[in-house]
Design a protein around this motif. Structure first.
Motif, PDB file in Angstrom:
ATOM      1  N   GLN A  37      81.009  55.078  57.222  1.00 24.49           N
ATOM      2  CA  GLN A  37      81.623  54.229  58.246  1.00 24.49           C
ATOM      3  C   GLN A  37      83.037  54.687  58.608  1.00 24.49           C
ATOM      4  O   GLN A  37      83.696  54.051  59.407  1.00 24.49           O
ATOM      5  N   ILE A  38      83.471  55.789  57.998  1.00 25.28           N
ATOM      6  CA  ILE A  38      84.832  56.293  58.192  1.00 25.28           C
ATOM      7  C   ILE A  38      84.775  57.665  58.844  1.00 25.28           C
ATOM      8  O   ILE A  38      83.958  58.508  58.468  1.00 25.28           O
ATOM      9  N   GLU A  39      85.668  57.890  59.818  1.00 22.19           N
ATOM     10  CA  GLU A  39      85.753  59.188  60.493  1.00 22.19           C
ATOM     11  C   GLU A  39      87.198  59.670  60.435  1.00 22.19           C
ATOM     12  O   GLU A  39      88.128  58.911  60.712  1.00 22.19           O
ATOM     13  N   ILE A  40      87.376  60.943  60.071  1.00 20.91           N
ATOM     14  CA  ILE A  40      88.706  61.552  60.000  1.00 20.91           C
ATOM     15  C   ILE A  40      88.728  62.716  60.976  1.00 20.91           C
ATOM     16  O   ILE A  40      87.875  63.606  60.906  1.00 20.91           O
ATOM     17  N   VAL A  41      89.702  62.708  61.899  1.00 18.35           N
ATOM     18  CA  VAL A  41      89.816  63.765  62.901  1.00 18.35           C
ATOM     19  C   VAL A  41      91.256  64.284  62.906  1.00 18.35           C
ATOM     20  O   VAL A  41      92.194  63.498  63.022  1.00 18.35           O
ATOM     21  N   ALA A  42      91.417  65.593  62.766  1.00 16.06           N
ATOM     22  CA  ALA A  42      92.734  66.226  62.849  1.00 16.06           C
ATOM     23  C   ALA A  42      92.757  67.081  64.118  1.00 16.06           C
ATOM     24  O   ALA A  42      91.918  67.967  64.289  1.00 16.06           O
ATOM     25  N   ARG A  43      93.721  66.766  65.005  1.00 23.47           N
ATOM     26  CA  ARG A  43      93.819  67.503  66.267  1.00 23.47           C
ATOM     27  C   ARG A  43      95.261  67.450  66.764  1.00 23.47           C
ATOM     28  O   ARG A  43      95.872  66.391  66.832  1.00 23.47           O
ATOM     29  N   ASP A  44      95.797  68.602  67.148  1.00 20.60           N
ATOM     30  CA  ASP A  44      97.117  68.693  67.772  1.00 20.60           C
ATOM     31  C   ASP A  44      98.196  67.931  67.007  1.00 20.60           C
ATOM     32  O   ASP A  44      98.850  67.046  67.542  1.00 20.60           O
ATOM     33  N   ASN A  45      98.367  68.268  65.740  1.00 23.52           N
ATOM     34  CA  ASN A  45      99.404  67.660  64.901  1.00 23.52           C
ATOM     35  C   ASN A  45      99.237  66.145  64.754  1.00 23.52           C
ATOM     36  O   ASN A  45     100.212  65.443  64.524  1.00 23.52           O
ATOM     37  N   GLN A  46      98.035  65.668  64.897  1.00 26.27           N
ATOM     38  CA  GLN A  46      97.789  64.244  64.720  1.00 26.27           C
ATOM     39  C   GLN A  46      96.521  64.058  63.894  1.00 26.27           C
ATOM     40  O   GLN A  46      95.496  64.686  64.148  1.00 26.27           O
ATOM     41  N   LEU A  47      96.621  63.190  62.913  1.00 26.60           N
ATOM     42  CA  LEU A  47      95.489  62.852  62.065  1.00 26.60           C
ATOM     43  C   LEU A  47      95.076  61.422  62.397  1.00 26.60           C
ATOM     44  O   LEU A  47      95.906  60.511  62.373  1.00 26.60           O
ATOM     45  N   THR A  48      93.814  61.235  62.748  1.00 22.84           N
ATOM     46  CA  THR A  48      93.308  59.915  63.104  1.00 22.84           C
ATOM     47  C   THR A  48      92.207  59.528  62.129  1.00 22.84           C
ATOM     48  O   THR A  48      91.250  60.271  61.936  1.00 22.84           O
ATOM     49  N   VAL A  49      92.371  58.375  61.517  1.00 22.38           N
ATOM     50  CA  VAL A  49      91.355  57.831  60.606  1.00 22.38           C
ATOM     51  C   VAL A  49      90.805  56.574  61.263  1.00 22.38           C
ATOM     52  O   VAL A  49      91.551  55.648  61.590  1.00 22.38           O
ATOM     53  N   THR A  50      89.488  56.555  61.475  1.00 23.40           N
ATOM     54  CA  THR A  50      88.836  55.444  62.154  1.00 23.40           C
ATOM     55  C   THR A  50      87.768  54.860  61.241  1.00 23.40           C
ATOM     56  O   THR A  50      87.011  55.599  60.611  1.00 23.40           O
ATOM     57  N   GLY A  51      87.707  53.544  61.187  1.00 19.57           N
ATOM     58  CA  GLY A  51      86.673  52.856  60.411  1.00 19.57           C
ATOM     59  C   GLY A  51      85.900  51.918  61.312  1.00 19.57           C
ATOM     60  O   GLY A  51      86.492  51.103  62.015  1.00 19.57           O
ATOM     61  N   ARG A  52      84.600  52.045  61.309  1.00 18.37           N
ATOM     62  CA  ARG A  52      83.737  51.171  62.104  1.00 18.37           C
ATOM     63  C   ARG A  52      82.856  50.398  61.142  1.00 18.37           C
ATOM     64  O   ARG A  52      82.039  50.969  60.433  1.00 18.37           O
ATOM     65  N   HIS A  53      83.063  49.111  61.127  1.00 17.70           N
ATOM     66  CA  HIS A  53      82.302  48.251  60.229  1.00 17.70           C
ATOM     67  C   HIS A  53      81.348  47.411  61.052  1.00 17.70           C
ATOM     68  O   HIS A  53      81.721  46.879  62.090  1.00 17.70           O
ATOM     69  N   ALA A  54      80.124  47.276  60.570  1.00 18.66           N
ATOM     70  CA  ALA A  54      79.143  46.454  61.269  1.00 18.66           C
ATOM     71  C   ALA A  54      79.589  45.002  61.223  1.00 18.66           C
ATOM     72  O   ALA A  54      79.947  44.483  60.168  1.00 18.66           O
ATOM     73  N   GLU A  55      79.603  44.374  62.367  1.00 18.59           N
ATOM     74  CA  GLU A  55      79.995  42.964  62.451  1.00 18.59           C
ATOM     75  C   GLU A  55      78.871  42.088  61.891  1.00 18.59           C
ATOM     76  O   GLU A  55      77.689  42.368  62.109  1.00 18.59           O
ATOM     77  N   PRO A  56      79.215  41.032  61.168  1.00 22.47           N
ATOM     78  CA  PRO A  56      78.163  40.135  60.662  1.00 22.47           C
ATOM     79  C   PRO A  56      77.483  39.396  61.819  1.00 22.47           C
ATOM     80  O   PRO A  56      78.053  39.245  62.897  1.00 22.47           O
ATOM     81  N   ASP A  57      76.276  38.959  61.569  1.00 21.24           N
ATOM     82  CA  ASP A  57      75.551  38.193  62.579  1.00 21.24           C
ATOM     83  C   ASP A  57      76.253  36.868  62.840  1.00 21.24           C
ATOM     84  O   ASP A  57      77.139  36.462  62.101  1.00 21.24           O
ATOM     85  N   ARG A  58      75.803  36.168  63.886  1.00 18.78           N
ATOM     86  CA  ARG A  58      76.419  34.881  64.242  1.00 18.78           C
ATOM     87  C   ARG A  58      76.304  33.855  63.121  1.00 18.78           C
ATOM     88  O   ARG A  58      77.152  32.994  62.973  1.00 18.78           O
TER      89      ARG A  58
END
Length: 154
Positions: free
Chosen positions: A62-83
């Protein structure tokens, strides 16, 4: 407390420092985020660093790490619970105190800093960084001739 500083006079008097002034100006604006997820930055040596981010409730997929142009981006996408408050496994939460919302955290890297590795253990994402200066950028000693080897002028 917010302090506005005008870098315009310095921009006119310098050449090649645009990126530095841009970083200073964006740094004075602040992150603007809510501090989630919390993180540490540790200097482990002269040219080695480690960023550790607390990501309780996330899985590595669920985690993505991207390094580009002197910038490191860490993104986390978590599944939202149902209603009804249930999650992927069908369990239903009576109280949800562990923050598992999606996030994006950006880190500005200095020149020649590269990501070496990333490990996820016990809810902590650890990213190892190292500054690798190219040989062409390192200082080198220039030999000085004593003049004896120069051909005589005719």
């Amino acid at each position: 407390m917010r302090t506005n500083f005008d870098f315009t006079p310095y921009r006119r008097a310098t050449v090649g420092y645009d990126r530095l002034f841009d970083l200073l100006e964006t740094g004075t604006r602040g992150d603007g985020g809510d501090g989630y997820p919390p993180y540490d930055i540790v200097r482990e040596g002269d040219d080695r660093y480690r960023i550790t981010i607390a990501l309780a409730g996330f899985r590595p997929d669920q985690i993505e790490i991207v390094a580009r142009d002197n910038q490191l981006t860490v993104t986390g996408r978590h599944a939202e619970p149902d209603r009804d408050g249930s999650d992927d496994s069908g369990s239903r939460f009576l109280h949800r105190g562990i923050a598992t919302r999606s996030f994006e955290r950006r880190f500005q890297l200095a020149d020649y800093v590269e990501v070496q590795s990333a490990d996820f253990r016990d809810g902590l994402l650890s990213i190892a960084l190292q500054r690798i200066v190219p040989d062409a950028m390192k200082p080198r000693r220039i030999a000085i001739n004593d003049g004896a080897a120069l051909p005589a002028a005719a």
